[in-house]
Write an enzyme that holds these catalytic residues in place. Sequence first.
Site, short mmCIF file in Angstrom:
data_model
loop_
_atom_site.label_atom_id
_atom_site.label_comp_id
_atom_site.label_asym_id
_atom_site.label_seq_id
_atom_site.Cartn_x
_atom_site.Cartn_y
_atom_site.Cartn_z
CG ASP A 69 -6.99 47.47 17.38
OD1 ASP A 69 -6.95 47.44 16.14
OD2 ASP A 69 -7.54 46.51 18.24
CD GLU A 241 -12.13 45.47 11.10
OE1 GLU A 241 -13.26 44.67 11.86
OE2 GLU A 241 -11.21 45.21 11.09
#
Length: 575
Positions: A69, A241
Amino acid sequence: MNFNKLISFSVLILLSGCMRISKDANSFINSDYAAFDYFHYEGKDDLYKTILKTDETYLNPILSGFYPDPSICRVDNKFYLVNSSFSFFPGLPIFESEDLVHWKQIGHVIDRKEQANFTLAISKGMYAPTIRYHEGLFFVVCTNVDAGGNFIVTAKNPAGPWSNPIWFPNIDGIDPDIFFDDNGKVYITHNGPPPNNISVHEGHRAIYMFEYDIQNFKIIGESKVVINGGTSMAEKPVWIEGPHIIKKDGFYYMICAQGGTEYRHTEVVFRSKEIFGPYESYEKNPILTQKNLNPNRENPVTTTGHADFVQLPNGDWWSVFLGCRPYGDDLYNTGRETFMLPVEWKNGWPEIIGGNDPIAFQNKRPNLPLSKKAVQSMNGNFIANDEFDSDKLDFKWNFVRTPSEKWYELKDGKLFIKARNESLQTQTNFSFIGRRQQHLNFDVSTKVTFNLNNSKQTTGLAAFQNEKNYLLIGTRLNSENKQEIYLEKASNEDNEGDISLIKIAELSGHLKDIYLRIEGKAQFFNFYYKTNESEEWKLLIENVDASILSTKKAGGFVGTYLGMYASANHFKTNQ
């Protein structure tokens, strides 16, 4: 008492005092602390042996091992990157680079107990941070899953100290982004449940946005849905997301992850003339994915997505994103890693160059002055030794969850780890200090000195994924008070969390000094030991199936850690 007797008595007192000082030191070393002399790590991936490094290229991944991420920002001529860390402490590792090729870890965003006290499952905690810079201040927004939710922290220096979290109230979702508009307004964007909590299909999620008062750290107005479901509801998109907002040429661009963090992971892009939308989906979405490629291709990279963009001083754009390097059918022990590819703008839309092709492991580097600063390699094959000759732990070391007390010491070129009652099998902060497995093929070794007193104690070298999935080579006393080297395996493959001793070698006598080694070869690990430095390594057991450490089998979102361990109560039932 005559003079000669007085001298003799004085010498005796002096010597006994020295003996007491020595005994005190030895009691620290030999009682309930295991002393580790060094930790050797070496990457040995076959792929990198065939690639010739040059000054004009860079290697993917740029951060190898469990660095998922990624979020990135630029400040003048320097770049800063931060990653998810879940329940490992310190949390949110932060890196600095001048050329996007050579990265140096400069600290952690979360490094104090008052910022985050992890007592959670391994794959809870710090999810998907975003880092940005505005008017002399660094901002990180993130989600502490199951321990407070979404928050913002700030720092004048990216190396820290970072502030304590300021919480965003009433946000039902994860993956916040912070965007500073050129009109002075600030917006927070995040993932959340579908509108009115009504799911049209499984995996239906939405992206929300609200205005934020950055001076007073308060929400302005109501949160609004800006993306419902994803690219096209007719195609039943799932798990939208990881949003990030970028403004360019009068458009607001929103890049998002879609498809979930497994094999069907993608990156998609939307744009709008207005910050709250409506947002149009790019007709050529996804701009990054590996899901449509031949699964049997050589040296595959999979699950690519969750990207962030950064602009160079010369106007070029680049993306960082996560990906995985499997050694089998979606099997990878190294977790999700940070990759990088260039971005090209076409007809008002961004495309990640090569994002839908097999990810290249070697590419032309960004058009930036090459930094020659000596930094620890984070990609390709490298050797990383720690002699523990510093007064503090290197940034590469992590604990599992937040320590409630200091149970380790660095002293005289050794790392002392206290054997406490907690064990690898418990959801606690047990006495383990580890670093990421960064290669499919690797070699790791250490020397440990420990005075075993009973059959519950142990110390050793662990390959750890979670409390139910690990491999531990250690030393212990058995029920007959004989010292052994053993390999313990924990696996939840049958959803039972079985723990078993799969190999034992008895030693002659009680030995304090033990050398331990793990040789990783993708899915299979070999385990070695020896009792003095000069002798050859003795094979304890070879070809142990380490796929139990893969995300596919262990579950969760993290990668394998390799590290040093001690416990006073590991063998609760004297296995």
